[in-house]
Motif scaffolding. Structure first.
Motif, short mmCIF file in Angstrom:
data_model
loop_
_atom_site.label_atom_id
_atom_site.label_comp_id
_atom_site.label_asym_id
_atom_site.label_seq_id
_atom_site.Cartn_x
_atom_site.Cartn_y
_atom_site.Cartn_z
N THR A 1 -65.74 -42.09 -28.07
CA THR A 1 -67.36 -41.77 -27.98
C THR A 1 -67.40 -40.16 -28.12
O THR A 1 -68.10 -39.71 -28.66
CB THR A 1 -68.06 -42.54 -28.26
N ASN A 2 -67.02 -40.02 -26.85
CA ASN A 2 -67.23 -38.25 -26.58
C ASN A 2 -66.54 -37.44 -26.77
O ASN A 2 -67.08 -36.09 -25.68
CB ASN A 2 -67.32 -38.54 -24.63
N HIS A 3 -65.49 -37.61 -27.98
CA HIS A 3 -63.98 -36.58 -28.21
C HIS A 3 -64.79 -35.92 -29.38
O HIS A 3 -65.39 -36.37 -30.03
CB HIS A 3 -63.08 -37.06 -28.81
N THR A 4 -65.02 -34.33 -28.85
CA THR A 4 -65.37 -32.96 -29.74
C THR A 4 -64.12 -32.53 -30.39
O THR A 4 -62.97 -32.58 -30.10
CB THR A 4 -66.90 -32.81 -28.80
N VAL A 5 -64.45 -31.17 -31.42
CA VAL A 5 -63.68 -30.47 -31.54
C VAL A 5 -63.12 -29.74 -30.36
O VAL A 5 -62.14 -29.58 -30.58
CB VAL A 5 -63.92 -29.77 -32.67
N GLU A 6 -64.01 -29.30 -29.39
CA GLU A 6 -63.83 -28.91 -27.76
C GLU A 6 -62.66 -29.26 -27.45
O GLU A 6 -61.48 -28.63 -26.68
CB GLU A 6 -64.92 -29.27 -27.11
N ASN A 7 -62.30 -30.51 -28.09
CA ASN A 7 -60.50 -31.17 -27.13
C ASN A 7 -59.81 -31.55 -28.34
O ASN A 7 -58.93 -32.10 -27.54
CB ASN A 7 -61.20 -33.01 -27.25
N LEU A 8 -59.77 -30.82 -29.15
CA LEU A 8 -58.63 -31.00 -30.05
C LEU A 8 -57.38 -30.33 -29.70
O LEU A 8 -57.11 -29.59 -28.48
CB LEU A 8 -58.75 -30.55 -31.53
N ALA A 9 -56.41 -31.02 -29.79
CA ALA A 9 -54.77 -30.87 -28.89
C ALA A 9 -54.38 -31.08 -28.08
O ALA A 9 -53.93 -30.73 -27.32
CB ALA A 9 -54.85 -29.07 -29.59
N GLN A 10 -55.52 -31.80 -26.91
CA GLN A 10 -55.87 -33.05 -25.87
C GLN A 10 -55.62 -33.92 -25.98
O GLN A 10 -55.36 -34.90 -27.06
CB GLN A 10 -56.90 -32.82 -25.07
N PHE A 11 -54.23 -34.27 -25.01
CA PHE A 11 -53.84 -35.66 -24.68
C PHE A 11 -54.86 -36.44 -24.24
O PHE A 11 -55.29 -35.97 -23.13
CB PHE A 11 -53.31 -36.20 -24.22
N TYR A 12 -55.20 -37.55 -24.71
CA TYR A 12 -56.56 -38.26 -23.51
C TYR A 12 -55.27 -39.52 -23.44
O TYR A 12 -54.79 -40.53 -24.10
CB TYR A 12 -58.18 -38.69 -24.36
N SER A 13 -56.17 -40.36 -22.56
CA SER A 13 -55.43 -42.27 -21.93
C SER A 13 -56.07 -42.88 -21.87
O SER A 13 -57.22 -42.86 -21.98
CB SER A 13 -55.56 -41.51 -20.43
N ILE A 14 -55.48 -44.06 -22.90
CA ILE A 14 -56.86 -45.38 -22.81
C ILE A 14 -56.09 -46.09 -21.52
O ILE A 14 -54.61 -46.48 -21.24
CB ILE A 14 -55.46 -45.70 -24.87
N PRO A 15 -56.88 -46.41 -20.99
CA PRO A 15 -56.87 -47.45 -20.17
C PRO A 15 -55.80 -48.74 -20.19
O PRO A 15 -56.24 -49.34 -21.78
CB PRO A 15 -58.79 -48.18 -19.48
N ILE B 1 -64.21 -39.87 -36.92
CA ILE B 1 -64.95 -40.65 -35.76
C ILE B 1 -66.55 -39.91 -35.83
O ILE B 1 -67.69 -40.61 -35.55
CB ILE B 1 -64.50 -40.35 -34.17
N HIS B 2 -66.99 -38.58 -36.02
CA HIS B 2 -68.09 -37.81 -36.36
C HIS B 2 -68.34 -38.78 -37.44
O HIS B 2 -69.86 -38.89 -37.73
CB HIS B 2 -67.54 -36.04 -36.38
N SER B 3 -67.94 -38.65 -38.59
CA SER B 3 -68.95 -39.70 -39.27
C SER B 3 -68.99 -40.63 -39.81
O SER B 3 -70.59 -41.25 -40.00
CB SER B 3 -67.24 -39.81 -41.29
N LEU B 4 -68.69 -41.66 -38.88
CA LEU B 4 -69.06 -42.84 -38.56
C LEU B 4 -70.26 -42.65 -37.59
O LEU B 4 -71.06 -44.01 -37.46
CB LEU B 4 -67.48 -43.68 -38.13
N LYS B 5 -69.46 -41.74 -36.96
CA LYS B 5 -71.52 -41.33 -35.75
C LYS B 5 -72.43 -41.54 -36.60
O LYS B 5 -73.38 -41.86 -36.43
CB LYS B 5 -71.06 -40.78 -34.49
N ASN B 6 -72.35 -40.98 -37.53
CA ASN B 6 -73.79 -39.78 -38.32
C ASN B 6 -74.09 -40.48 -39.89
O ASN B 6 -75.48 -40.38 -40.29
CB ASN B 6 -74.21 -38.68 -38.72
N VAL B 7 -73.68 -41.41 -40.32
CA VAL B 7 -73.29 -41.83 -41.69
C VAL B 7 -74.87 -43.06 -41.14
O VAL B 7 -75.08 -43.77 -40.31
CB VAL B 7 -72.22 -42.83 -42.11
N ASP B 8 -75.07 -43.30 -42.93
CA ASP B 8 -76.24 -43.92 -42.84
C ASP B 8 -75.86 -45.83 -43.04
O ASP B 8 -75.40 -45.64 -44.13
CB ASP B 8 -77.25 -43.67 -43.90
N TYR B 9 -76.20 -46.11 -42.06
CA TYR B 9 -75.46 -47.67 -42.02
C TYR B 9 -75.50 -48.63 -43.19
O TYR B 9 -75.63 -49.72 -43.81
CB TYR B 9 -75.28 -48.22 -40.97
N SER B 10 -77.29 -48.43 -43.89
CA SER B 10 -77.39 -49.48 -44.68
C SER B 10 -77.83 -49.11 -46.25
O SER B 10 -77.23 -49.67 -47.27
CB SER B 10 -79.23 -48.81 -45.03
#
Length: 387
Positions: free
Chosen positions: A45-59, A98-107
């Protein structure tokens, strides 16, 4: 054959005397890159375009919750076991959705996204990233790891119990219910997750109105004969719960176009080929990908492999979905997953180097791997696999 030759050539190239010893400057560059290819933020939920091409670990506990019953490619899972961690590259298609799912109107009616691209470009892992995001955001997850397994490699099939002319794939259906329950168990304990009507299975068995949704799921898992029909009932209950505002739902389906391919490997008793629309579970997921409900996001992938075709003339959604599938999803947002760009490729090489998968870094090796793999994630993974 070409891949095998390429891998052998790569190994031979590493061992040639032409490779130059690494200078202090190159060592410094490697050290600097190794500090940049990882993302320390494991919450998507905190990933942005600043993190592109980076690897993140899933617990590990979240990997067990989300992907125990499927959702990660086989070769990728084997690699994760070797590396002793599950890391996914943060890529633009996933971040855009992810950005779209954060900002769309769910109604509004359910938003639909289609991930497409050449074979091995990373659609399944982009979908896994989005599923992880949905889990962290508290969405009810409706995730189908690979539709092709149902239509081409189902464990058994039989005439439908509840609807004449249809075919049940009950063992696969019961396994999917287990997958759904595992992904959403904490959320399903909420007292508001109740069924809206009686579901009568036979003269003696029914799931009564206002029963827990878990009871409906457990019935399908324990009474495998009714597993396919339980999925259809569950789909309708999920839509009603979302529309009532009880939950937000994320529908994620890998290989969605298999629902529209006219031939399957499922056969009737007379050996007649069964069309996917005559498979009971198909009704549920076509209903869930319709636009007649809200408070939901829908993300699917299209892939020729889901239809059993390794070399399709086109990877575009219109071709893979066919006229019927395209019209069913229309309107949707197409999102192409491309091969690695230069930054992503270098990040992948740095990750392999960090994991000692590539034992030493040489510019010559880097260029060769890029050329041979064409920066395709799957081909790069194959080429660097152990001999």
């Amino acid at each position: 054959m070409l891949t095998s030759i390429s891998r052998l050539f790569s190994v031979a190239h590493i061992r040639t005397s032409e490779l130059r010893p690494l200078s202090t400057a190159v060592h410094s560059q490697i050290k600097e890159r190794n500090s940049n290819f990882r993302c320390l933020e494991s919450n998507p939920t905190n990933h942005t375009v600043e993190n592109l091409a980076q690897f993140y670990s899933i617990p590990n506990n979240e990997v067990q919750t989300l992907f125990t019953h499927g959702g990660l490619p086989k070769l990728f899972k084997e690699q994760n076991k070797t590396f002793n961690e599950t890391c996914i590259m943060i890529r633009k298609p996933a971040i855009d959705i992810i950005h779209s799912l954060k900002n769309v109107d769910y109604s509004k009616p359910a938003y639909r996204f289609v991930l497409y691209g050449v074979r091995g470009s990373g659609r399944s892992l982009s979908l896994a990233h989005i599923v992880h995001f949905g889990h962290k955001c508290g969405f009810l997850i409706v995730h189908v790891p690979w539709v092709g397994n149902w239509m081409r490699r189902c464990r058994e099939s039989s005439n439908a119990v509840m609807e004449e002319g249809f075919i049940d794939i009950n063992i696969d259906a019961a396994m999917w219910l287990t997958h759904f329950k595992t992904q959403n168990e904490d959320l399903l304990k909420n007292e508001h997750f109740k069924v809206s009507q009686d579901h009568v299975w036979n003269k003696r068995e029914k799931t009564a109105q206002n029963s827990s949704l878990l009871e409906l799921i457990d019935f399908g898992m324990n009474r495998i004969k009714y597993a396919s029909s339980c999925i259809v009932a569950l789909a309708e209950e999920i839509k009603k719960l979302s529309q009532a505002g009880v939950c937000k739902t994320l529908v994620a389906i890998d290989g969605y176009n298999a629902f529209f391919h006219p031939t399957t490997r499922i056969r009737k008793e007379n050996k007649e080929i069964v069309h996917p629309h005559k498979v009971t579970v198909t009704k549920a997921f076509l209903s869930l990908t319709n636009f007649d409900w809200n408070n939901a996001g829908i993300v699917v992938t299209v892939d020729g492999l889901a239809m059993g075709e390794y070399d399709t003339p086109s990877f575009l959604p219109r071709f893979l979905l066919g006229k019927e599938g395209f019209e069913h999803l229309d309107p949707f947002v197409p999102v192409e997953v491309e091969n690695y760009n230069e930054k992503e490729f270098q990040s992948c090489i740095d990750y392999y180097n960090d994991r000692k998968w590539i034992q030493q870094y040489y510019p010559e090796l880097n260029n060769e791997l890029s050329f041979v793999s064409n920066n395709n994630p799957f081909k790069l993974q194959e080429i660097t696999a152990p001999l």
